[in-house]
Write a protein that holds these residues in place. Structure first.
Motif, mmCIF file in Angstrom:
data_model
loop_
_atom_site.group_PDB
_atom_site.id
_atom_site.type_symbol
_atom_site.label_atom_id
_atom_site.label_comp_id
_atom_site.label_asym_id
_atom_site.label_seq_id
_atom_site.Cartn_x
_atom_site.Cartn_y
_atom_site.Cartn_z
ATOM 1 N N TYR A 1 -17.075 -51.526 -26.257
ATOM 2 C CA TYR A 1 -17.646 -51.452 -24.903
ATOM 3 C C TYR A 1 -18.917 -52.288 -24.803
ATOM 4 O O TYR A 1 -19.107 -53.036 -23.840
ATOM 5 C CB TYR A 1 -17.942 -49.998 -24.530
ATOM 6 N N ILE A 2 -19.778 -52.160 -25.790
ATOM 7 C CA ILE A 2 -21.038 -52.914 -25.772
ATOM 8 C C ILE A 2 -20.766 -54.416 -25.835
ATOM 9 O O ILE A 2 -21.410 -55.206 -25.130
ATOM 10 C CB ILE A 2 -21.945 -52.465 -26.934
ATOM 11 N N ASN A 3 -19.803 -54.810 -26.638
ATOM 12 C CA ASN A 3 -19.476 -56.241 -26.755
ATOM 13 C C ASN A 3 -18.894 -56.813 -25.473
ATOM 14 O O ASN A 3 -19.084 -57.998 -25.168
ATOM 15 C CB ASN A 3 -18.499 -56.463 -27.915
ATOM 16 N N THR A 4 -18.192 -55.977 -24.729
ATOM 17 C CA THR A 4 -17.560 -56.464 -23.491
ATOM 18 C C THR A 4 -18.405 -56.190 -22.249
ATOM 19 O O THR A 4 -18.018 -56.596 -21.146
ATOM 20 C CB THR A 4 -16.173 -55.811 -23.312
ATOM 21 N N HIS A 5 -19.517 -55.517 -22.433
ATOM 22 C CA HIS A 5 -20.438 -55.247 -21.315
ATOM 23 C C HIS A 5 -21.856 -55.631 -21.754
ATOM 24 O O HIS A 5 -22.684 -54.759 -22.068
ATOM 25 C CB HIS A 5 -20.394 -53.775 -20.899
ATOM 26 N N GLU B 1 -24.435 -56.412 -20.297
ATOM 27 C CA GLU B 1 -25.536 -55.899 -19.475
ATOM 28 C C GLU B 1 -25.837 -54.430 -19.769
ATOM 29 O O GLU B 1 -26.837 -53.884 -19.278
ATOM 30 C CB GLU B 1 -25.205 -56.063 -17.994
ATOM 31 N N PHE B 2 -25.019 -53.766 -20.570
ATOM 32 C CA PHE B 2 -25.134 -52.317 -20.767
ATOM 33 C C PHE B 2 -26.469 -51.931 -21.401
ATOM 34 O O PHE B 2 -27.125 -50.988 -20.946
ATOM 35 C CB PHE B 2 -23.975 -51.822 -21.636
ATOM 36 N N LYS C 1 -30.276 -54.036 -27.745
ATOM 37 C CA LYS C 1 -28.849 -54.012 -28.061
ATOM 38 C C LYS C 1 -28.623 -54.428 -29.516
ATOM 39 O O LYS C 1 -27.862 -53.774 -30.247
ATOM 40 C CB LYS C 1 -28.083 -54.953 -27.134
ATOM 41 N N ASP D 1 -26.482 -46.272 -12.108
ATOM 42 C CA ASP D 1 -26.731 -47.711 -12.149
ATOM 43 C C ASP D 1 -27.748 -48.065 -13.222
ATOM 44 O O ASP D 1 -27.650 -49.134 -13.833
ATOM 45 C CB ASP D 1 -27.232 -48.179 -10.781
ATOM 46 N N THR E 1 -27.950 -44.778 -25.841
ATOM 47 C CA THR E 1 -26.956 -45.850 -25.939
ATOM 48 C C THR E 1 -25.903 -45.582 -27.011
ATOM 49 O O THR E 1 -24.950 -46.358 -27.140
ATOM 50 C CB THR E 1 -27.643 -47.196 -26.235
ATOM 51 N N LYS F 1 -24.030 -47.812 -16.007
ATOM 52 C CA LYS F 1 -23.882 -49.263 -15.951
ATOM 53 C C LYS F 1 -24.911 -49.988 -16.814
ATOM 54 O O LYS F 1 -24.628 -51.051 -17.359
ATOM 55 C CB LYS F 1 -23.991 -49.731 -14.495
ATOM 56 N N GLN F 2 -26.107 -49.399 -16.929
ATOM 57 C CA GLN F 2 -27.147 -50.065 -17.721
ATOM 58 C C GLN F 2 -28.157 -49.052 -18.239
ATOM 59 O O GLN F 2 -28.523 -48.107 -17.538
ATOM 60 C CB GLN F 2 -27.871 -51.128 -16.884
#
Length: 658
Positions: free
Chosen positions: A174-178, A180-181, A188, A257, A270, A286-287
């Motif tokens: 998930y972190i790799n594909t998002h 902005e997370f 990160k 958000d 996280t 989202k972030q």
């Protein structure tokens, strides 16, 4: 058209004590983002609150001789007062002792247990009581807690564990594909390299060694540990229900958000929190933004260092918006910021009093002087006007871009770029010279209109950061044009109206020497009250008040102090302080002047005529510019209430206390 929802949260403050300015920075930062999103047209939900369970609370409550609930009620109220003092516009203040939250936490715990994600075992390791955390030997730093640096103890207890490892690969993906997370990027990288990629250990999520927590309803020996309890607030505060009967607020605003939290707790938000949501089959926020710390000089705030600064004290010296400006403007995006008295004074005088305050004051004053306060725009334009208008019209897009990346300090800088340009415009157009030429009255009116419009646009943009100051400026201009979304137009300031007849001083300049004298005087007054209370507190056994013992002294040391009965014959408030009283104290045949930090507890009128206990051989000191020649003794209870120490029987002024 319906407004797009926007949900922003802060970390919930732990109710172990009063939050300092570093803690307060987060709520002000979140408030500025929430206000800005509202200005952009979003339907904002802004949540904050307090984390109120745990062993540390249980211990502190016991030390204070009250129940844990009484303790957290008091501290949570104190935190809320400071959040309100800082003019923060939260929509929900959640407490983890709220009944709805507690019931949902029990249901969340049971659901995770029933589906096999929580299991019972034993935890054995190094335990840090203040942090309420277990560590392995390899995680310790110099044999001490890696988070707070305190001593750890060997501990073993039965506990329930949450299977973090089961969801680790899913979270990594998930972190790799998002991308902005987790923000900033450095946070990160830290989470991935230090925790996720090396492999996660299962997480202890219950405790048996204390009782102040939410009970595990199917195993009453256990209470739910902080992670599931505190982190769940972000959904329980919206009315989330495990059984599917969630409130409309949850359906409207989740996923969040933005979770805004300090960099020191980013791991919990996280790693633990996303995995918990995955296990509950809920969307992830989202972030998550891990903001840096606000340091004192170059070090962390610590009571042991004596360098803690509180928001309410700063407000007392500078005002709410000045403190908001400082903490927002001085904090870098991903590096720690620094607060010092000298830097605050510099910003107060340079940015707020001069660039902003003086600009507003002299512009409105000139419009009053030359046109009776009436706003007009004859439209007599010259090339010098074009650059001012260009800077004004470019401002909102630049602010938008900075705020989109949560670069709040840079966004404020863009507003002050316009204010600086307005000041330069005055130097370029020299209105005072135009006023001397009757043929240039229309040009003068145009120049002043351009200035007032530039100020109006800046004030509208400042509403997210300095809300009270923004409103005061717009009120002085007599304008109703306050829509941030219209800042792409120059010339909306209404003509025909009038500015305020006498502009107010927005920010007064501060003399650093006078300020530091006042700060030191207040510190001395507080220290005097605490020191004076110590002997009485040690002797107080009826109420059971315990204090931290001081180092032992010899009888010879004690004999060096001289205590006498004094009679207060006159008393008045010290003008430069809200805490000090200045008493004229008759001791024998002489009169001493003594300054005491007891103004909140006694009026000058109450003091006159009292017989009090006085330390008479202290070296004279100057407090708030007033000489003090002794110390009046007081006792202090657990709530900070002071009581003068008075003789039990009638005693003459000057009688020795032995």
């Amino acid at each position: 058209m319906a407004k797009k929802p926007y949900y922003i949260t802060t970390a919930i403050a732990y109710t172990s004590g009063k939050p300092h300015i570093g803690n307060t920075y987060e709520i002000v930062l979140a408030d500025s983002i929430a206000r800005f999103k509202r200005m952009q047209g979003y339907d904002v939900r802004f949540q904050t609150g307090t984390d109120e369970h745990g062993q540390k609370i249980e211990i502190k409550a016991g030390e204070a001789g009250i129940t844990p609930k009484q303790f957290v009620d008091n501290v949570s109220g104190q935190i809320k007062e400071i959040w309100d003092l800082m003019n923060t516009s939260y929509d929900k203040f959640i407490r983890t002792t709220d009944e709805y939250h507690e019931k949902q936490v029990q249901k969340i715990f049971k659901k995770l247990h029933d589906q096999g994600d929580i299991y019972k075992g034993y935890y054995e390791g190094k335990y840090c009581t203040p942090c309420e955390s277990f560590f392995t030997e390899s995680q310790l730093v110099d044999g001490k807690c890696p988070d707070c640096g305190r001593e750890v103890i060997d501990a073993k207890e039965e506990a329930y564990f949450f299977k973090l490892s089961k969801y680790a690969d899913r979270l990594i993906d998930y972190i790799n594909t998002h991308p902005e997370f987790i923000q900033p990027e450095s946070r990160k990288n830290e989470m991935m390299n230090n925790f996720l990629l090396p492999g996660l250990q299962d997480l202890c999520v219950s405790r048996t060694s204390f009782k102040w927590g939410i009970p595990v309803d199917f195993d009453d020996k256990h209470v739910v540990y902080v992670w599931i309890d505190a982190l769940s607030n972000y959904i329980t505060g919206l009315g989330y229900d495990v059984d599917g009967n969630s409130d409309e607020l949850y359906k409207k605003y989740w996923p969040a958000d933005l979770h805004l939290i300090g960099k020191d707790i980013i791991r919990f938000h996280t790693i633990y929190w996303p995995i918990m949501l995955m296990a509950l089959d809920l969307p992830l926020p989202k972030q998550v933004f891990g903001h840096p710390w606000l340091l004192v000089g170059d070090g962390k705030m610590s009571k042991s260092k004596g360098n803690v600064i509180y928001a309410d004290d700063l407000v007392n010296y500078f005002g709410v918006d000045a403190v908001r400006y400082f903490v927002l403007h001085e904090m870098p995006f991903d590096n720690d910021g620094s607060i010092t008295w000298e830097l605050m004074v510099e910003r107060m005088n340079s940015d707020l009093a001069n660039i902003l305050g003086n600009l507003v004051n002299r512009t409105i004053s000139m419009n009053n002087k030359y046109f009776g306060g009436v706003i007009s725009n004859p439209g007599v334009n010259e090339p010098v006007d074009d650059d001012l208008k260009a800077v004004a019209l470019a401002m909102h897009e630049k602010v938008d871009a900075k705020m989109e990346k949560l670069r709040v300090a840079d966004a404020i800088t863009e507003v002050f770029t316009l204010l600086r340009r307005c000041n330069k415009y005055i130097d370029e157009t020299e209105p005072w010279k135009l006023a001397k030429d009757e043929t240039k009255q229309d040009r003068l009116a145009t120049v002043l209109y351009n200035l007032m419009e530039g100020i109006r646009m800046a004030a509208v943009a400042l509403a997210a950061y300095l809300p009270d100051t923004s409103a005061r400026i717009l009120d002085m201009l007599g304008t109703q044009e306050r829509d941030y979304l219209k800042l792409d137009q120059f010339g909306l300031l209404e003509t025909g109206g009038k500015v305020v007849e006498k502009p107010e001083i927005l920010f007064a300049r501060v003399d650093i020497k006078e300020l530091m004298e006042k700060v030191e005087a207040d510190k001395a007054a507080n220290a005097q009250a605490q020191s004076a209370a110590a002997p009485a507190e040690e002797a107080e056994t009826e109420e059971g008040i315990d204090i931290e013992p001081k180092a032992e002294i010899t009888f010879d040391d004690f004999e060096k102090l001289q205590f006498q009965v004094g009679e207060i014959i006159a008393c008045e408030a010290v003008k430069k302080s809200k805490k000090l009283l200045c008493s004229q104290v008759k001791i024998g045949n002489q009169v001493r002047q003594i300054v005491s930090g007891i103004r909140k507890h006694y009026s000058p009128e109450e003091m006159v005529g009292k017989k009090v206990m006085v330390v008479t051989n202290l070296k004279p000191a100057t407090l708030a510019g007033v000489k003090s020649e002794g110390m009046i003794l007081c006792a202090e209870d657990a709530d900070g209430n002071l009581s003068l120490m008075v003789p039990e029987k009638k005693m003459p002024a000057g009688a020795e206390i032995c």
